[in-house]
Design a protein around this motif. Structure first.
Motif, PDB file in Angstrom:
ATOM      1  N   LYS A 119       1.926   2.437  -3.415  1.00 34.89           N
ATOM      2  CA  LYS A 119       0.856   3.176  -4.090  1.00 34.89           C
ATOM      3  C   LYS A 119       0.798   4.618  -3.587  1.00 34.89           C
ATOM      4  O   LYS A 119       0.669   5.562  -4.362  1.00 34.89           O
ATOM      5  N   ILE A 140      -5.418  -1.012  -7.692  1.00 29.68           N
ATOM      6  CA  ILE A 140      -5.451  -1.357  -6.279  1.00 29.68           C
ATOM      7  C   ILE A 140      -5.304  -2.870  -6.199  1.00 29.68           C
ATOM      8  O   ILE A 140      -6.031  -3.602  -6.864  1.00 29.68           O
ATOM      9  N   GLU A 190      -5.421  -7.471  -8.945  1.00 33.38           N
ATOM     10  CA  GLU A 190      -5.938  -6.120  -9.135  1.00 33.38           C
ATOM     11  C   GLU A 190      -7.440  -6.141  -8.892  1.00 33.38           C
ATOM     12  O   GLU A 190      -8.181  -6.912  -9.502  1.00 33.38           O
ATOM     13  N   SER A 229       0.818  -1.220   0.000  1.00 30.84           N
ATOM     14  CA  SER A 229       0.000   0.000   0.000  1.00 30.84           C
ATOM     15  C   SER A 229       0.849   1.266   0.000  1.00 30.84           C
ATOM     16  O   SER A 229       0.477   2.268  -0.615  1.00 30.84           O
ATOM     17  N   TYR A 252      -4.053   6.206   3.730  1.00 29.86           N
ATOM     18  CA  TYR A 252      -2.993   5.255   4.043  1.00 29.86           C
ATOM     19  C   TYR A 252      -2.599   5.258   5.519  1.00 29.86           C
ATOM     20  O   TYR A 252      -1.495   4.845   5.870  1.00 29.86           O
ATOM     21  N   ASP A 281      -8.337   5.686   3.480  1.00 26.96           N
ATOM     22  CA  ASP A 281      -8.040   6.226   2.152  1.00 26.96           C
ATOM     23  C   ASP A 281      -6.788   7.097   2.115  1.00 26.96           C
ATOM     24  O   ASP A 281      -6.240   7.362   1.050  1.00 26.96           O
ATOM     25  N   LYS A 289      -9.234   0.166 -10.268  1.00 29.46           N
ATOM     26  CA  LYS A 289      -8.353   1.312 -10.472  1.00 29.46           C
ATOM     27  C   LYS A 289      -9.037   2.506  -9.860  1.00 29.46           C
ATOM     28  O   LYS A 289     -10.242   2.553  -9.708  1.00 29.46           O
ATOM     29  N   ASN A 290      -8.224   3.505  -9.496  1.00 28.33           N
ATOM     30  CA  ASN A 290      -8.779   4.749  -8.934  1.00 28.33           C
ATOM     31  C   ASN A 290      -9.589   5.479  -9.974  1.00 28.33           C
ATOM     32  O   ASN A 290      -9.382   5.413 -11.118  1.00 28.33           O
TER      33      ASN A 290
END
Length: 166
Positions: A17, A30, A162, A14, A53, A51, A165-166
């Motif tokens: 990312k 993600i 996966e 994480s 982190y 959200d 995706k954002n």
């Protein structure tokens, strides 16, 4: 790997990312870790990460109302600052570093994340919660919000999948 190592692994994935988003990389996938335990394969979270982190820990008010609090990251050499420092020094040493290709290759990312966890001399996570969150078994339709596990619980990371995706 034991549950503390698994928590380190999940946070390592994480934090990659997070740092890549800081470098203005958009639409990053993600990933969820696919785990194996006693010949059962499942998805589960070892940490509750918001959200932004931040790692959230369960707490109770004096009136026994549950709430989440952020795990502080102030002490050097302890989780999660130890992971953050390693990732920053190894993969983002300058303003020009951007390991986006590593992140976009789930096999390489998983191998590198495991390597990061294995490179840490002492895993220092105070009072780890011995539970898995959002458990979803692949061989059945069983999905559980959490399961409590023993201190000796062992997990094997199988893959990064996966999820969106954002």
């Amino acid at each position: 790997m034991n549950l503390v190592e698994a928590k380190y692994l999940e946070y390592t994935v994480s934090i990659f990312k997070k740092y890549l988003e800081y470098k203005r990389n958009a639409n990053l996938p993600i990933y969820k870790i696919l785990w194996k335990h006693n010949d059962k394969i499942f998805f589960a979270n070892t940490l509750n990460i918001d959200d932004n982190y931040n790692i959230l820990i369960n707490k109770l008010t004096p009136g026994f109302n549950p709430y989440h609090d952020k795990l502080p990251i102030i002490e050097n050499g302890k989780f999660p600052i130890d992971v953050m420092e390693i990732i920053h020094q190894k993969y983002f040493p300058s303003g020009f570093s951007n390991p986006i290709n590593l992140y976009n290759n789930p096999l390489s990312l998983l191998k590198e994340a495991i390597s990061v966890v294995e490179s840490i001399d002492e895993l220092r996570l105070d009072n780890p919660e011995y539970r898995l969150l959002n458990v979803s078994y692949l061989d059945s339709k069983i999905a559980l919000p959490f399961i409590l596990v023993d201190k000796d619980f062992e997990l094997e990371p199988i893959s990064l999948i996966e999820v969106s995706k954002n």
